[in-house]
Write an enzyme that holds these catalytic residues in place. Structure first.
Site, PDB file in Angstrom:
ATOM      1  N   TYR A 199      -1.547  14.883  54.415  1.00 35.34           N
ATOM      2  CA  TYR A 199      -2.907  15.153  53.905  1.00 35.34           C
ATOM      3  C   TYR A 199      -3.888  14.046  54.298  1.00 35.34           C
ATOM      4  CZ  TYR A 199      -6.594  15.604  50.280  1.00 35.34           C
ATOM      5  OH  TYR A 199      -7.784  15.686  49.600  1.00 35.34           O
ATOM      6  N   TYR A 244       7.329   4.527  42.520  1.00 39.36           N
ATOM      7  CA  TYR A 244       6.366   4.792  43.595  1.00 39.36           C
ATOM      8  C   TYR A 244       5.365   3.634  43.698  1.00 39.36           C
ATOM      9  CZ  TYR A 244       2.143   6.532  45.800  1.00 39.36           C
ATOM     10  OH  TYR A 244       1.023   6.634  46.590  1.00 39.36           O
ATOM     11  N   PHE A 262      -2.259  19.446  31.346  1.00 31.59           N
ATOM     12  CA  PHE A 262      -1.302  18.559  30.679  1.00 31.59           C
ATOM     13  C   PHE A 262      -2.001  17.573  29.744  1.00 31.59           C
ATOM     14  CE2 PHE A 262       1.039  19.258  34.857  1.00 31.59           C
ATOM     15  CZ  PHE A 262       1.902  20.206  34.326  1.00 31.59           C
ATOM     16  N   GLY A 295       3.999   9.705  31.771  1.00 35.13           N
ATOM     17  CA  GLY A 295       3.560   8.652  32.697  1.00 35.13           C
ATOM     18  C   GLY A 295       2.100   8.718  33.106  1.00 35.13           C
ATOM     19  N   ASP A 296       1.308   9.630  32.526  1.00 29.52           N
ATOM     20  CA  ASP A 296      -0.118   9.722  32.881  1.00 29.52           C
ATOM     21  C   ASP A 296      -0.941   8.747  32.033  1.00 29.52           C
ATOM     22  OD1 ASP A 296      -0.048  11.682  34.852  1.00 29.52           O
ATOM     23  OD2 ASP A 296      -0.379  13.342  33.448  1.00 29.52           O
TER      24      ASP A 296
END
Ligand code: UFG
Length: 337
Positions: A10, A145, A212, A288-289
């Site tokens: 992308y 990550y 979410f 994890g947000d």
């Protein structure tokens, strides 16, 4: 010639277009594990683009690139980038992202290439201590990550000190949109990102959009993110490359807009752009947000003379145009001809 690792993906593909528009020749190196050969074929129409299929974790693959081509500088995107997957399978992330970059840097040293622009992330900051986040904000990633990208940043500092290999690390916030001429766009399988997921739900057969978390401590209860347009982001890579070409020292910059939008605001914008009432399934928080992530981009503005120009609504409009292309299967039809 500029080596672009991950140029079939992308962000990489949009940077290839920007490089071509600025008169550079490009060599794409990609293992096509998440990128697409159709993307490479489309890019080839717009300038001098060579393609080498290969994997950074295989040192002979990357050494052969430097042996066969005269590379002036590297822009390095190739990486796995799904936060949740990185928590479940950290080895995949450390082996590929860190191990692959080690091989790339080692090939660069062997062949005397000393300039690299690196695709880093806001995930290197972890849970924000203050907002907006500037480059002095502590870097404490909360997932493998982000940790893998931070490790690479630190390795690059050491390689500068020891070997004079200069790097610019660009820490992206939330990247949005697609090429304004519809030549390339966001194409992840599976797709996990907010805007394409909302847009995909408007096509027949698409899954209902899942929102979410609506109980965050934000103005409407949903998470705040800083959405930076992909073409504005690509431009920053050209400026970073020119900065290194002009003798600039190793550096790092946030790429964002200084403005946050909630998930509900993005959703409303998508309804406006598509002119549809989009069904929504309100779900519990995704693990994890962080509640809010907004960049302070002052440093990139001052040092790189970078100015993000495009609005969130513009990005959504271009993303929608691209989703129509993906949904109509024009890509796969063309590539099989
Ligand atoms: N969201 C939904 N539904 C979806 C997808 C996302 O409600 O189907 C919400 C998320 O919960 C989050 C927001 O939309 O609140 C943005 O989510 P994205 O997955 O689009 O983006 P992230 O902020 O999670 O991730 C981005 C990059 C990562 C990077 C991270 C740094 O995509 O690569 O920022 O924080 F690691």
């Amino acid at each position: 010639m500029i080596l672009v690792t991950g140029g079939a993906g992308y962000i990489g593909s949009h940077c290839v277009l920007a490089l071509l528009e600025h008169g550079y020749d490009v060599l794409i190196f990609d293992n096509l594990s998440t990128g697409h050969i159709e993307t490479v074929e489309r890019l080839k129409k717009y300038g001098k683009v060579d393609f080498q299929k290969g994997d950074l974790t295989n040192i002979s693959d990357i050494n052969s690139v430097f042996r066969n081509y005269s590379i002036d500088a590297v822009i390095h995107f190739a990486a796995f980038s799904q936060v949740a997957e990185s928590v479940k399978n950290p080895q995949k992330y450390y082996m590929n992202n860190v191990g692959g970059t080690m091989n790339l840097l080692s090939a660069m040293l062997e062949f005397g290439v000393k300039k690299i622009v690196f695709s880093s992330t806001a995930a290197t900051y972890g849970e924000p201590v203050y907002i907006p986040i500037d480059e002095k904000h502590p870097q404490n990633p909360i997932n493998p990550y982000g940790q893998s990208k931070l490790m690479i940043e630190k390795i690059m500092d050491d390689y500068d000190k020891a070997y004079n290999l200069r790097s610019v690390r660009l820490r992206y916030f939330n990247v949005a949109g697609a090429d304004s001429q519809g030549r390339v766009g966001e194409w992840h399988e599976p797709e996990t990102h907010l805007i394409p997921n909302i847009l995909k739900s408007t096509f027949s057969g698409g899954q209902t959009f899942k929102m979410f978390g609506t109980d965050y401590d934000t103005k409407d209860g949903t998470c705040v993110r800083d959405y930076i347009n992909i073409e504005d982001l690509a431009k920053a890579h050209i400026l970073a490359l020119e900065y290194l070409n002009n003798g600039g020292e190793t550096n790092f910059f946030n790429l964002g807009t200084n403005e946050g939008n909630t998930v509900k605001e993005v959703f409303a914008s998508c309804e406006k752009v598509t002119n549809k009432n989009i069904p929504v399934d309100v779900c519990p928080r995704r693990e994890g947000d962080p509640a809010s992530l907004v960049a302070d981009n002052t440093k990139a503005k001052h040092v790189l003379q970078w100015l993000p120009e495009k609005s969130l609504e513009y990005s959504i409009d271009k993303a929608f145009e691209w989703e129509k292309i993906l949904n109509s299967s024009i890509l796969t039809t063309n590539s099989s001809k």
